[in-house]
Design an enzyme around this catalytic site. Structure first.
Site, PDB file in Angstrom:
ATOM      1  NE  ARG A 180      46.668  34.588  35.020  1.00 33.02           N
ATOM      2  CZ  ARG A 180      45.510  34.715  34.384  1.00 33.02           C
ATOM      3  NH1 ARG A 180      45.444  35.435  33.283  1.00 33.02           N
ATOM      4  NH2 ARG A 180      44.426  34.132  34.836  1.00 33.02           N
TER       5      ARG A 180
ATOM      6  CB  SER B  49      42.867  42.981  33.901  1.00 34.18           C
ATOM      7  OG  SER B  49      43.824  42.561  32.960  1.00 34.18           O
ATOM      8  CE  LYS B  50      43.417  39.882  27.100  1.00 35.16           C
ATOM      9  NZ  LYS B  50      43.019  39.661  25.686  1.00 35.16           N
ATOM     10  NE  ARG B  51      47.827  40.345  29.049  1.00 39.46           N
ATOM     11  CZ  ARG B  51      48.829  41.029  28.534  1.00 39.46           C
ATOM     12  NH1 ARG B  51      49.788  41.486  29.303  1.00 39.46           N
ATOM     13  NH2 ARG B  51      48.872  41.243  27.230  1.00 39.46           N
TER      14      ARG B  51
ATOM     15  CG  ASN C 256      40.222  37.316  38.581  1.00 37.84           C
ATOM     16  OD1 ASN C 256      40.250  36.115  38.805  1.00 37.84           O
ATOM     17  ND2 ASN C 256      39.878  38.201  39.493  1.00 37.84           N
TER      18      ASN C 256
END
Length: 494
Positions: A469, A253-255, A257
């Site tokens: 992030r 997931s872009k959240r 990786n």
């Protein structure tokens, strides 16, 4: 003997995903191993989210990786058009066949009614799904509603009892109860087909022999098998690949990786290293070698060697592999040429120049000012934010809200970035200078840099996302409970 034909069918609704490249790689290798064809088809029936820019990025990223296709956009072929948006007449013809045979029906249920049905089913702990309300309307009733121009979709009929049984190349015999399968919408109210309907029609007409795709589609196979049966077509052979995983075993997931191919290209990874790494995801060369080319993988490919254990996409292993390519492939001159090409082709240098010229007095001033544009991450600590007027918790919130707002941009440009951040600053009732201060640190690693808005626009969403992030984690992170509260507050901003 029938020629093997595989396909990849990306939807142009976002960044080019490494998962798309992973599935494309295995489709191409399987086709090449059997002397067959690898086809690319664009599934752009979601007209609200599909964009020409996304399609361009997907195609160019696959080409950058060396995953050229034998038929598809830009190449042509005997089975086109290769964009679903250009195949409307084909779908209309086939939906008419299903309606005539009685295997599909008009559904006039409103969204409000469907929501109520779902809530009732959930409360009763039943399998949520369409309750068949319109499945038994008479022809006269249907004609009356159509004459009154009532909105409708077209759904497929599904058996109420028994199981759907099919064979998967990696998993063997699979059985799924029909009671778990919803009466799938085949044609939406806008007249465009859903994925499931267009997928089956296109795969058949394009003579796809093997459908190699991610395991998230296993539960959809009964819908597809049923459509093949209704049309009296022979289904292709199914093969469901294991999904790429984050190090914590969750779905990639872009959240958690970076998932965009553009991110890895902009970071300075070599395409041959990324392809090599994706090839190692759940598959091994017969001789056990870890460094191999695309052509070597194609020559040695055997799909039976795919492991069903969820392959972990570990950027540390990718870094190691990319480092081997950088150190061991080619000469110093090759390294120099590829380095300069990356710096130029990354698209960052040209837009930086006009910003830079206003700030330098000699060329030796350049490197300190722009080094963060060419870095994957920036070195920051909690003390890096000491000059910010926002408290750490408020800075975390500002960074998180900025991240969510930037992720939602349909157009990535300086103007859009500026408008988005200025509007967010006003919505949070924070002075622009104070709001942007933690962003300066997160993006550049410095309290003062070239314009942070220009920097975000040039660096791009993928690197900006990763740095925002990382900065949130440096400031202490956001707990699950805090995240839920922030999501509610964010939603109220509109």
């Amino acid at each position: 003997m029938t020629q093997v034909r595989t396909r990849i069918a990306p939807s142009p609704t976002g960044d080019p995903h490494v998962g798309t490249a992973y599935i494309a790689l295995f489709n191409r290798c399987f086709a090449r191993q059997h002397g067959g064809k690898f086809i690319l088809r664009i599934e752009d029936t979601d007209q609200m989210r599909s964009t020409a820019q996304s399609e361009h990025d997907i195609l160019s990223s696959l080409q950058w990786l060396g995953l050229e296709w034998d038929e598809g956009p830009g190449v042509g072929g005997d089975f086109g058009p290769y964009r679903q948006s250009e195949r409307s007449a084909i779908y209309a013809e086939h939906i008419a066949t299903l309606l005539e045979s009685g295997n599909a029906f008009h559904c006039f249920c409103s969204a409000e009614r469907l929501d109520e049905v779902r809530k009732t089913q959930m409360a009763a702990k039943q399998q949520p799904g369409y309750d068949g309300h319109c499945a038994h309307l008479s022809k006269a009733e249907v004609d009356t509603k159509l004459a009154a121009s009532e909105d409708y979709v077209i759904r497929m009929r599904v058996p109420e009892t028994g199981n759907c049984e099919f064979h998967d190349m990696l998993r063997g015999e699979v059985s799924i109860a029909w009671s778990q399968i919803d009466m799938q919408v085949l044609m939406k109210s806008d007249g465009l087909p859903t994925y499931h309907f267009a997928n089956v029609v296109d795969d058949h007409l394009m003579e796809i022999t093997h459908v190699v795709r991610g395991e998230e589609w296993i539960n959809s196979v009964p819908k597809h098998v049923l459509l093949y049966k209704y049309f009296d077509w022979t289904p292709p052979i199914f093969c469901h690949m294991p999904l790429l995983r984050n190090p914590d075993k969750s779905k990639l997931s872009k959240r958690k990786n970076p998932t965009s191919i553009n991110y890895y290209r902009d970071m300075g990874y070599l395409p041959e290293a990324l392809i090599n790494y994706l090839g190692m995801m759940g598959w091994t060369m017969p001789n056990g070698q870890e460094v191999f080319t695309l052509s070597e993988m194609e020559d040695a490919f055997d799909i039976s060697r795919v492991s069903l254990g969820g392959p972990v996409f570990d950027t540390e292993k990718l870094d190691w592999l990319n480092g081997k390519y950088l150190r061991e492939a080619g000469s110093d001159k090759d390294f120099q040429e590829r380095l300069l090409a990356w710096a130029q082709d990354s698209g960052r240098l040209a837009p930086i120049i006009p910003l830079l010229r206003q700030r330098v007095e000699k060329f030796s001033d350049v490197a300190p000012l722009i080094s963060y544009f060419f870095s994957g991450s920036v070195a920051i600590t909690p003390e890096s934010f000491s000059h910010c007027k926002l408290a750490p918790a408020d800075a975390c919130k500002a960074l998180q809200f900025a991240l969510w707002k930037l992720e939602a941009l349909s157009v990535w440009s300086r103007e859009e970035v500026e408008s988005t951040l200025m509007t967010l600053s006003q919505a949070l009732d924070i002075k622009v200078r104070d709001f942007l201060a933690p962003l300066f640190v997160a993006i550049s690693g410095q309290p003062v840099s070239l314009s942070v808005i220009d920097s975000i626009a040039v660096i791009g969403l993928d690197l900006s996302r990763a740095r925002l992030r990382a900065a949130i984690e440096v400031l202490g992170g956001i707990s699950k409970k805090q995240a839920k509260n922030l999501e509610k507050e964010f939603a109220q901003l509109g």
